[in-house]
Scaffold this active site. Structure first.
Site, PDB file in Angstrom:
ATOM      1  N   ASP A 197       8.256   0.446 -19.240  1.00  0.00           N
ATOM      2  CA  ASP A 197       9.140   1.330 -20.257  1.00  0.00           C
ATOM      3  C   ASP A 197      10.056   1.072 -20.686  1.00  0.00           C
ATOM      4  O   ASP A 197      11.043   1.647 -20.498  1.00  0.00           O
ATOM      5  CB  ASP A 197       9.129   2.855 -19.820  1.00  0.00           C
ATOM      6  CG  ASP A 197       8.041   4.039 -20.417  1.00  0.00           C
ATOM      7  OD1 ASP A 197       7.071   2.794 -20.685  1.00  0.00           O
ATOM      8  OD2 ASP A 197       7.505   5.183 -19.836  1.00  0.00           O
ATOM      9  N   LYS A 251       1.573   4.867 -23.617  1.00  0.00           N
ATOM     10  CA  LYS A 251       1.005   5.666 -22.772  1.00  0.00           C
ATOM     11  C   LYS A 251       1.955   7.308 -23.383  1.00  0.00           C
ATOM     12  O   LYS A 251       2.966   7.047 -24.053  1.00  0.00           O
ATOM     13  CB  LYS A 251       1.325   5.958 -21.187  1.00  0.00           C
ATOM     14  CG  LYS A 251       2.886   5.643 -21.401  1.00  0.00           C
ATOM     15  CD  LYS A 251       2.704   5.673 -19.438  1.00  0.00           C
ATOM     16  CE  LYS A 251       4.547   5.197 -19.390  1.00  0.00           C
ATOM     17  NZ  LYS A 251       5.586   6.151 -19.456  1.00  0.00           N
ATOM     18  N   CYS A 300       9.420   7.980 -14.888  1.00  0.00           N
ATOM     19  CA  CYS A 300       8.097   7.664 -15.042  1.00  0.00           C
ATOM     20  C   CYS A 300       7.898   6.428 -14.056  1.00  0.00           C
ATOM     21  O   CYS A 300       6.310   6.105 -14.305  1.00  0.00           O
ATOM     22  CB  CYS A 300       8.435   6.630 -16.697  1.00  0.00           C
ATOM     23  SG  CYS A 300       8.294   7.753 -18.084  1.00  0.00           S
TER      24      CYS A 300
HETATM   25  N1  TIU Z   1      10.081   6.157 -19.323  1.00  0.00           N
HETATM   26  C1  TIU Z   1      10.310   7.003 -19.068  1.00  0.00           C
HETATM   27  O1  TIU Z   1      11.501   7.661 -17.357  1.00  0.00           O
HETATM   28  N2  TIU Z   1      10.957   8.428 -19.812  1.00  0.00           N
HETATM   29  C2  TIU Z   1      11.411   9.364 -19.535  1.00  0.00           C
HETATM   30  O2  TIU Z   1      11.735  10.070 -21.068  1.00  0.00           O
HETATM   31  N3  TIU Z   1      12.496   9.341 -18.538  1.00  0.00           N
HETATM   32  C3  TIU Z   1      13.671  10.430 -18.673  1.00  0.00           C
HETATM   33  O3  TIU Z   1      14.301   9.714 -17.116  1.00  0.00           O
HETATM   34  N4  TIU Z   1      14.158  10.693 -19.600  1.00  0.00           N
END
Ligand code: TIU
Length: 225
Positions: free
Chosen positions: A29, A134, A167
């Site tokens: 991400d 995802k 994530c």
């Molecule tokens: N990629 C990921 O970690 N999504 C989140 O929403 N992370 C947060 O820390 N909010």
């Protein structure tokens, strides 16, 4: 270096036996929505500048991995434009004024095809690198990642990206339960919260490496050099 060679990487809680030919670098991400102002991360009330320190170590690790022609994969968290894969619970969580799917400065927030959903230019995938879209926090839930890894004979993962406690941690736990060995370079994962960064890494390596190993990018790059 051959595909079958095993290299010892200094790590916690004990050295990681890296098999480069069956190991993928998995970047979680690294999207504009998490790392740039105006996206999902900021919408949740976070200071996105906290995450930007991981870009340079990831860039170097990615370059080293690509130079050896080893497997690289990327993930993106986000949803279909019609939001049919967005659980109502996820949409309303946080009670924020702006929600997933609403317009923002980088397009509709966390929606596939929008500018903010895409990966930051510094780490942009090349055509040979699969990108896994995802809908959840873990990279295995409702995706074809496991099938892609199995088709390529991948048994180990180097997991980087954001955020450490959300994530990245969820993905490492999912991978661990599916039989993968996970190595997490601590300088290549980031959190909006310093205390979660520390604890997120401790949770992985505690209890004899309950979910995996923790090392850093320079140690990994030195091992594959
Ligand atoms: N990629 C990921 O970690 N999504 C989140 O929403 N992370 C947060 O820390 N909010």
């Amino acid at each position: 270096m051959t595909g079958h060679q095993t290299l010892t990487v200094q790590a916690e809680p004990y050295p990681f036996e890296l098999s480069p030919g069956s190991c993928a670098l998995l970047l979680i991400d690294m999207q504009r929505d998490f790392l740039e102002p105006g996206g999902f991360g900021e919408m949740l009330g976070n200071d996105v500048s906290q995450l930007r320190r991981v870009i340079e170590p990831n860039r170097k690790l990615l370059a080293g991995w690509r130079a050896k022609a080893l497997a690289v994969m990327h993930t993106r968290e986000g949803h279909r434009p019609d939001l049919s894969d967005l659980p109502p619970a996820k949409k309303i969580r946080g009670r924020g004024k702006t929600r997933i799917g609403d317009p923002g400065p980088m397009g509709r927030i966390l929606v596939r095809g929008e500018a903010g959903h895409d990966i930051i230019p510094e780490l942009y995938p090349i055509p040979s690198e699969p990108v896994i879209d995802k809908p959840g926090k873990g990279a295995f839930f409702a995706t074809d990642l496991h099938a892609i890894l199995q088709n390529r004979g991948i048994k180990q993962l180097i997991v980087t990206g954001v955020t450490t406690e959300v994530c990245v941690n969820t993905t490492v736990r999912e991978a661990n339960d599916r039989g993968y060995d996970c190595l997490v370079p601590e300088d290549c994962v980031g959190s909006y919260f310093p205390e979660f960064q520390t604890m997120g890494l401790k949770m992985i390596k505690a209890q004899g490496g309950i979910f995996g190993w923790v090392s850093n990018s320079e140690t990994i790059l030195a091992a594959i050099a």
